[in-house]
Design an enzyme around this catalytic site. Sequence first.
Site, PDB file in Angstrom:
ATOM      1  N   ASP A  50      50.255  23.075   2.054  1.00 53.57           N
ATOM      2  CA  ASP A  50      49.934  21.737   2.071  1.00 53.57           C
ATOM      3  C   ASP A  50      50.803  21.190   1.344  1.00 53.57           C
ATOM      4  O   ASP A  50      51.914  21.681   0.733  1.00 53.57           O
ATOM      5  CB  ASP A  50      48.434  21.333   1.506  1.00 53.57           C
ATOM      6  CG  ASP A  50      47.763  20.782   2.342  1.00 53.57           C
ATOM      7  OD1 ASP A  50      48.222  19.390   2.544  1.00 53.57           O
ATOM      8  OD2 ASP A  50      46.533  21.063   2.642  1.00 53.57           O
ATOM      9  N   TYR A  59      47.832   9.281  18.650  1.00 53.81           N
ATOM     10  CA  TYR A  59      47.184  10.658  18.247  1.00 53.81           C
ATOM     11  C   TYR A  59      46.557  11.391  19.585  1.00 53.81           C
ATOM     12  O   TYR A  59      46.721  12.631  19.659  1.00 53.81           O
ATOM     13  CB  TYR A  59      45.472  10.143  17.484  1.00 53.81           C
ATOM     14  CG  TYR A  59      44.993  11.504  17.023  1.00 53.81           C
ATOM     15  CD1 TYR A  59      45.207  12.322  16.234  1.00 53.81           C
ATOM     16  CD2 TYR A  59      43.756  11.759  17.710  1.00 53.81           C
ATOM     17  CE1 TYR A  59      44.589  13.405  15.715  1.00 53.81           C
ATOM     18  CE2 TYR A  59      42.905  12.869  17.465  1.00 53.81           C
ATOM     19  CZ  TYR A  59      43.369  13.442  16.281  1.00 53.81           C
ATOM     20  OH  TYR A  59      42.562  14.900  16.131  1.00 53.81           O
ATOM     21  N   LYS A  65      47.873  14.913  20.431  1.00 46.25           N
ATOM     22  CA  LYS A  65      47.256  16.338  20.506  1.00 46.25           C
ATOM     23  C   LYS A  65      47.349  16.852  21.961  1.00 46.25           C
ATOM     24  O   LYS A  65      47.222  18.422  22.102  1.00 46.25           O
ATOM     25  CB  LYS A  65      45.796  15.804  19.962  1.00 46.25           C
ATOM     26  CG  LYS A  65      45.502  15.678  18.802  1.00 46.25           C
ATOM     27  CD  LYS A  65      46.071  16.782  17.959  1.00 46.25           C
ATOM     28  CE  LYS A  65      45.660  16.592  16.442  1.00 46.25           C
ATOM     29  NZ  LYS A  65      46.048  17.811  15.576  1.00 46.25           N
ATOM     30  N   TRP A 104      30.145  16.866  29.675  1.00 48.13           N
ATOM     31  CA  TRP A 104      29.642  15.615  29.989  1.00 48.13           C
ATOM     32  C   TRP A 104      29.827  15.316  31.650  1.00 48.13           C
ATOM     33  O   TRP A 104      31.222  15.403  31.980  1.00 48.13           O
ATOM     34  CB  TRP A 104      29.601  14.308  29.349  1.00 48.13           C
ATOM     35  CG  TRP A 104      28.901  14.292  28.256  1.00 48.13           C
ATOM     36  CD1 TRP A 104      29.270  14.026  26.957  1.00 48.13           C
ATOM     37  CD2 TRP A 104      27.309  14.484  27.947  1.00 48.13           C
ATOM     38  NE1 TRP A 104      28.086  13.993  25.973  1.00 48.13           N
ATOM     39  CE2 TRP A 104      27.041  14.227  26.508  1.00 48.13           C
ATOM     40  CE3 TRP A 104      26.289  14.527  28.961  1.00 48.13           C
ATOM     41  CZ2 TRP A 104      25.637  14.241  26.231  1.00 48.13           C
ATOM     42  CZ3 TRP A 104      25.157  14.374  28.609  1.00 48.13           C
ATOM     43  CH2 TRP A 104      24.603  14.368  27.187  1.00 48.13           C
TER      44      TRP A 104
END
Length: 253
Positions: free
Chosen positions: A39, A159, A163, A253
């Site tokens: 990290d 973002y 991804k 969904w």
Amino acid sequence: MPSFTLEGDVALVTGAASGIGRAIAIGIAEQGGRVGLVDLVGADFSSVIAEVESAGGRALAVEADVTSPDDMAEAVARIERDLGDLSLAVNAAGIANASPAEDMPLAQWQKVYDIDVTGVFLSCQAEGRAMLAHGRGSIVNIASMSGTIVNRGLNQVHYNSAKAAVQHLSKSLAIEWATRGVRVNSVSPGYTATPMNLRPEMVDHMAVFASETPMQRVAEPHEIAGPTVFLLSGAASFVTGTDLLVDGGFCAW
């Protein structure tokens, strides 16, 4: 049945000081793996080291910036010196923010791509070099269901596309390394109760996210660790180039 154990393996986990990375590092230790915790400089590794050790594992904290190829090469080298040959890696380091696309400064776009895409590539590159030299390994990159769908109410063109890039980067590396003993997959979490999502300003958003998920709740970080450990383990020995959605049914969904 094939084994889910990671006994004897050495893992590198980026973003390991908190959130999903932390949960995965602990999960690896619970299955017998030794863990290099990677990290940023100044990250607090104390709690994750304590949990890894309480699970009977061994941990090594390494400060590194995933956007630096030199840092990642040194992180791999240090983990191999102290823990043994690298055989597993999980790249969970990432950031997220939001802005309308028409107003987004280039610097905001670039920082997300630098960490969430380039950082994953540089991590895979350093990890892959070591694993290819040993002739074996398994890498899991943490993507997001946002690489598959667009989240209602969130302006995150940078973002979401980053991804999606992680998902396809993982597939591309999987094919490139398929005959050389290194598997590469990605896990795409749904909404998860990480520190980033538990900030006061996110409370209302998270309530909506839970209500829009078929299981009517968000994930706990350890629920992402289980599928990740599966992909790392010998139980997934014929699995490479796949993206595993862990989303409580959201994308159905």
